[in-house]
Write an enzyme that holds these catalytic residues in place. Structure first.
Site, short mmCIF file in Angstrom:
data_model
loop_
_atom_site.label_atom_id
_atom_site.label_comp_id
_atom_site.label_asym_id
_atom_site.label_seq_id
_atom_site.Cartn_x
_atom_site.Cartn_y
_atom_site.Cartn_z
N ASP A 9 5.45 7.12 10.81
CA ASP A 9 5.41 6.52 9.48
C ASP A 9 4.41 7.35 8.69
O ASP A 9 3.54 8.01 9.27
CB ASP A 9 4.95 5.06 9.60
CG ASP A 9 4.77 4.39 8.26
OD1 ASP A 9 5.68 4.51 7.41
OD2 ASP A 9 3.72 3.77 8.03
N ASP A 11 2.43 6.54 5.25
CA ASP A 11 1.24 5.86 4.73
C ASP A 11 0.63 4.96 5.80
O ASP A 11 1.27 4.04 6.30
CB ASP A 11 1.59 5.05 3.48
CG ASP A 11 2.16 5.92 2.38
OD1 ASP A 11 1.68 7.04 2.19
OD2 ASP A 11 3.11 5.47 1.70
#
Length: 185
Positions: A9, A11
């Site tokens: 992922d 952020d």
């Protein structure tokens, strides 16, 4: 590289989650991310980034803004001798998106669309892939895609007990890779 990959992922895992990051000057790599990715590569894993970007759908920034930042980010990895195989993003939001961006799509995590696209396009074996995320939705997407392992990192969101229970392992951040990650993963 083989048919296995580490999916990250963005952020909260790759960079500090300052909410709707789309400008280079606001992008802050999390300590240890480059070292961790070097370790993943050394163990034969491709590196793929999968990121929900509802800020596009909400009208906070454009796909062009995201593309500029992504090109810059990939170049930073390259300067550390790390190859990012692909970056997938979902610009949609089921209720807060504007115009065509308001949709209940298959790509927004917790749905596995971005992960499945990566598996197909990069000829990966899902049973050899690992997801690193900072939310339960990352873990749910990896489960739905049939991934071998799901690792939650605490460098992003506050996590509930329920979210923690979705992971196979919980790390403080990718900084732990040198002690916790080997080819046996």
């Amino acid at each position: 590289m083989g048919n296995k990959a580490v999916f990250l992922d963005r952020d909260g895992v790759v960079n500090v989650d300052h909410a709707y990051v789309y400008k280079i000057e606001d992008f802050e790599f999390i300590d240890g991310v480059f070292e961790a990715c070097k370790q993943f590569q050394a163990c034969g894993y491709q590196i793929v980034i999968v990121t929900n970007q509802s800020g596009i759908g909400r009208g906070y920034y454009t796909e062009q803004d995201f593309d500029l930042l992504t090109k810059w980010m990939v170049e930073q990895f390259k300067q550390h001798e790390i190859e990012i195989s692909k970056v997938y993003f979902c610009p949609h939001h089921p209720t807060k998106g504007i115009a065509d961006y308001q949709q209940d799509c298959d790509c927004r995590k917790p749905k596995p669309g971005m992960l499945l696209q990566g598996i197909k396009e990069l000829s990966l074996d899902a049973r050899e892939c690992i997801m690193f995320g900072d939310k339960g939705s990352d873990m749910l997407a990896a489960t739905a895609a049939g991934f071998k392992k799901k690792i939650l990192v605490k460098s992003g969101q506050s996590l509930t007990d329920e979210e923690l229970s979705l992971a196979d392992e919980v790390w403080n951040s990718l900084d732990c890779a040198s002690e916790k990650f080997s080819e046996n993963n």
